[in-house]
Design an enzyme around this catalytic site. Structure first.
Site, PDB file in Angstrom:
ATOM      1  N   CYS A 199      64.414 139.205  55.891  1.00 50.11           N
ATOM      2  CA  CYS A 199      63.426 138.860  56.924  1.00 50.11           C
ATOM      3  C   CYS A 199      63.609 137.429  57.443  1.00 50.11           C
ATOM      4  O   CYS A 199      64.562 137.168  58.160  1.00 50.11           O
ATOM      5  CB  CYS A 199      62.034 139.144  56.389  1.00 50.11           C
ATOM      6  SG  CYS A 199      60.831 139.416  57.697  1.00 50.11           S
TER       7      CYS A 199
ATOM      8  N   ARG B 124      53.457 143.680  66.177  1.00 49.99           N
ATOM      9  CA  ARG B 124      54.237 143.262  65.016  1.00 49.99           C
ATOM     10  C   ARG B 124      54.802 144.506  64.314  1.00 49.99           C
ATOM     11  O   ARG B 124      54.129 145.545  64.264  1.00 49.99           O
ATOM     12  CB  ARG B 124      53.290 142.488  64.090  1.00 49.99           C
ATOM     13  CG  ARG B 124      53.951 141.671  63.040  1.00 49.99           C
ATOM     14  CD  ARG B 124      52.935 140.796  62.315  1.00 49.99           C
ATOM     15  NE  ARG B 124      53.585 140.158  61.190  1.00 49.99           N
ATOM     16  CZ  ARG B 124      54.238 139.003  61.269  1.00 49.99           C
ATOM     17  NH1 ARG B 124      54.282 138.345  62.405  1.00 49.99           N
ATOM     18  NH2 ARG B 124      54.843 138.494  60.203  1.00 49.99           N
TER      19      ARG B 124
ATOM     20  N   HIS C 254      61.351 144.251  52.685  1.00 50.17           N
ATOM     21  CA  HIS C 254      60.728 143.718  51.480  1.00 50.17           C
ATOM     22  C   HIS C 254      60.495 144.909  50.556  1.00 50.17           C
ATOM     23  O   HIS C 254      60.879 146.029  50.856  1.00 50.17           O
ATOM     24  CB  HIS C 254      59.372 143.083  51.816  1.00 50.17           C
ATOM     25  CG  HIS C 254      59.452 141.975  52.809  1.00 50.17           C
ATOM     26  ND1 HIS C 254      59.823 140.702  52.474  1.00 50.17           N
ATOM     27  CD2 HIS C 254      59.196 141.945  54.143  1.00 50.17           C
ATOM     28  CE1 HIS C 254      59.778 139.933  53.551  1.00 50.17           C
ATOM     29  NE2 HIS C 254      59.409 140.660  54.578  1.00 50.17           N
TER      30      HIS C 254
END
Ligand code: GLN
Length: 242
Positions: free
Chosen positions: A94, A129, A195
């Site tokens: 990320c 997002r 993640h």
């Protein structure tokens, strides 16, 4: 690898370690030890120099401001770039992934230079997002089972000609460009938006890094029942409507 064993460097845990990304270091360490390998793990805070003698470097995700600070310090330090030019293996997540590219948009809305270790450029996504569970098929050249992970990012990453997509999404957004790609890699430098931590969900990625570091094609098998149960649970979560 030196006589002192495999050197694993966890880069900037004080700035880049969201969503349990530190778990990646634990998984790489554990899977190395399960194979009888001696591992030296070094956690390098952002006020310390990055050693250039590591075999494997891990970098996690971070919020926008710590991401800018990390990029500034990594550029100034230069150690990670020197390690990469020596052929070190680098796996980034990320914010770490965006920092390894040519540039990204920082918390001030400015174009922030990255390290240019991956041929990618990150911009700020205009839409919602990217948040949620992801399921993706990893580049077949890497010989790995489907990738499961959790994404949470506003940045959108565009791949240049010398970066290969790490994976292609079945569910989720990945790089967020709408072309279905997720992450990027070149020979020894990897980036992903996943993640989870991604190594706990995909322990064979940790094994891939170990094989590259040791320059071997295979490692002794491990008991992966716990990982398989976690993978099955998270894949179901990615593929079923909320
Ligand atoms: N700040 C970056 C973004 O939103 C990275 C976020 C993260 O590492 N989770 O795109």
């Amino acid at each position: 690898m030196s006589n002192n064993g495999l050197r694993l460097v966890w880069v900037y845990p004080d700035l880049l370690s969201t969503y349990g990304d530190q778990g990646n270091a634990l998984v790489v360490e554990r899977r190395a030890r399960q194979r009888g390998l001696d591992v030296q793990r070094v956690d390098v805070r952002s006020d310390q120099p990055i050693p250039t003698s590591g075999d494997i470097y891990l970098i996690g995700g971070g919020e926008d401001r710590p991401q800018r600070l990390a990029a500034e310090r990594l550029r100034r330090d230069g150690g990670l770039s020197r390690a990469a030019s020596n052929g070190a293996i680098i796996f980034s997540v990320c914010a770490g992934y965006q920092i390894l590219g040519h540039e990204f948009i920082n918390d001030l809305g400015e174009r922030e230079p990255g390290l240019g270790l991956l041929d990618v450029v990150s911009t700020r996504g205009e839409g919602a997002r990217c948040v949620g569970d992801v399921l993706a098929d990893i580049d077949p050249h890497l010989g790995l089972p489907p990738l499961t992970g959790f994404e949470n990012h506003q940045g959108v990453t565009h791949l240049g000609p010398t970066a290969r997509p790490f994976a292609r999404v079945q569910f989720g957004r990945g790089n967020g460009t709408g072309d279905g790609t997720e992450g990027a890699y070149n020979d020894t430098v990897f980036g992903t938006y996943m993640h989870g931590p991604v190594m706990a969900r995909n322990p064979l990625i940790a094994d891939l890094l170990l094989k590259l570091a040791l320059d071997v094609n295979a490692l002794p098998p491990t008991d992966d029942r716990w990982y398989e149960a976690l993978r099955a649970e998270r894949i179901a979560s990615a593929t079923q409507p909320a």
